[in-house]
Design a protein around this motif. Structure first.
Motif, short mmCIF file in Angstrom:
data_model
loop_
_atom_site.label_atom_id
_atom_site.label_comp_id
_atom_site.label_asym_id
_atom_site.label_seq_id
_atom_site.Cartn_x
_atom_site.Cartn_y
_atom_site.Cartn_z
N VAL A 145 18.34 37.96 35.26
CA VAL A 145 19.08 39.22 35.26
C VAL A 145 20.57 38.96 35.06
O VAL A 145 21.05 37.82 35.20
N ALA A 146 21.29 40.04 34.75
CA ALA A 146 22.74 40.01 34.62
C ALA A 146 23.30 41.21 35.36
O ALA A 146 22.57 42.16 35.66
N VAL A 147 24.57 41.17 35.68
CA VAL A 147 25.31 42.33 36.17
C VAL A 147 26.56 42.42 35.30
O VAL A 147 26.96 41.44 34.68
N ASP A 148 27.16 43.60 35.25
CA ASP A 148 28.44 43.75 34.55
C ASP A 148 29.55 43.76 35.58
O ASP A 148 29.43 44.41 36.63
N VAL A 149 30.62 43.02 35.27
CA VAL A 149 31.77 42.97 36.16
C VAL A 149 33.03 43.40 35.41
O VAL A 149 33.18 43.14 34.22
N ARG A 150 33.90 44.08 36.16
CA ARG A 150 35.18 44.55 35.62
C ARG A 150 36.31 43.75 36.25
O ARG A 150 36.29 43.46 37.45
N THR A 151 37.28 43.40 35.44
CA THR A 151 38.46 42.70 35.93
C THR A 151 39.21 43.60 36.91
O THR A 151 39.50 44.75 36.59
N VAL A 152 39.52 43.07 38.09
CA VAL A 152 40.35 43.78 39.05
C VAL A 152 41.76 43.22 38.99
O VAL A 152 42.73 43.96 38.85
N GLY A 153 41.89 41.89 39.07
CA GLY A 153 43.22 41.29 38.96
C GLY A 153 43.22 39.81 39.25
O GLY A 153 42.27 39.28 39.84
N GLY A 202 39.53 22.69 37.15
CA GLY A 202 40.33 23.51 38.04
C GLY A 202 39.74 23.64 39.42
O GLY A 202 40.43 23.45 40.41
N LYS A 203 38.47 23.98 39.52
CA LYS A 203 37.79 24.19 40.80
C LYS A 203 38.65 25.04 41.72
O LYS A 203 39.10 24.61 42.78
N GLU A 204 38.86 26.31 41.28
CA GLU A 204 39.74 27.18 42.04
C GLU A 204 39.39 28.64 41.80
O GLU A 204 38.84 29.00 40.76
N ILE A 205 39.71 29.46 42.79
CA ILE A 205 39.56 30.90 42.66
C ILE A 205 40.78 31.41 41.91
O ILE A 205 41.92 31.13 42.30
N VAL A 206 40.51 32.13 40.82
CA VAL A 206 41.61 32.56 39.94
C VAL A 206 41.78 34.07 39.87
O VAL A 206 42.80 34.55 39.38
N GLY A 207 40.77 34.84 40.32
CA GLY A 207 40.89 36.29 40.23
C GLY A 207 39.76 36.99 40.96
O GLY A 207 38.92 36.36 41.60
N VAL A 208 39.79 38.32 40.82
CA VAL A 208 38.78 39.17 41.47
C VAL A 208 38.19 40.11 40.42
O VAL A 208 38.92 40.65 39.58
N VAL A 209 36.87 40.25 40.49
CA VAL A 209 36.15 41.19 39.63
C VAL A 209 35.34 42.14 40.51
O VAL A 209 35.11 41.86 41.70
N GLU A 210 34.91 43.25 39.92
CA GLU A 210 34.13 44.26 40.63
C GLU A 210 32.85 44.55 39.86
O GLU A 210 32.87 44.64 38.63
N VAL A 211 31.75 44.69 40.57
CA VAL A 211 30.46 45.01 39.94
C VAL A 211 30.50 46.47 39.48
O VAL A 211 30.76 47.37 40.27
N VAL A 212 30.26 46.67 38.17
CA VAL A 212 30.25 48.02 37.61
C VAL A 212 28.88 48.40 37.04
O VAL A 212 28.68 49.54 36.62
N ARG A 213 27.96 47.46 37.00
CA ARG A 213 26.57 47.74 36.62
C ARG A 213 25.69 46.78 37.39
O ARG A 213 25.90 45.56 37.34
#
Length: 139
Positions: free
Chosen positions: A81-89, A55-66
């Motif tokens: 390390v890791a971060v947690d991300v939440r689905t925005v849309g 695909g090589k494409e931007i498909v959505g947006v997430v937000e850092v929640v941790r």
């Protein structure tokens, strides 16, 4: 707020997987430059979710929640390390790599210079340009 791009191979973890999860730890990053970017992420930062390889494409947006914490998939004591991300849309219209490469306003976008890096910053100007290309409006 800072902006980022996170990449995932859709056959390993896709946008649909992210949507189903809602909140997901962004694990498995094993590159020191990408790790530094994860460590710089702050609560509320937004990131483009990019399908790499297929695909090589931007498909959505997430937000850092941790913010950054030891990656639970890494060896104990390792620096990862890791971060947690939440689905925005989802992006209303996916924006492909080929389209980004020919957009003059995206000159300097790190994705176009270091395409193998799995986590990278995106400038506010590039963020706005890509959002406009994909028809994204902040909820």
């Amino acid at each position: 707020m800072a902006y980022w791009l996170v990449k995932s191979e859709p056959d390993a973890f896709s946008w649909d997987d992210q949507v189903r999860a809602g909140v997901e730890p962004w694990t498995g990053v094993r590159n020191h430059a990408a790790k530094r970017h994860l460590m710089a992420m702050r609560l509320g930062d937004r990131a483009f979710f990019y399908h790499s390889n297929v695909g090589k494409e931007i498909v959505g947006v997430v937000e850092v929640v941790r913010e950054a914490y030891p990656d639970p998939t890494a060896e104990p004591g390792s620096p990862w390390v890791a971060v947690d991300v939440r689905t925005v849309g989802p992006f209303p219209r996916r924006v492909g790599l080929a389209e980004m490469k020919v957009a003059p306003r995206l000159e300097g976008l790190l994705l176009l210079r270091q395409s193998r890096l799995s986590v990278m910053p995106v400038s506010a100007a590039h963020w706005r340009t890509i959002c406009a290309m994909g028809g994204w409006r902040e909820p």
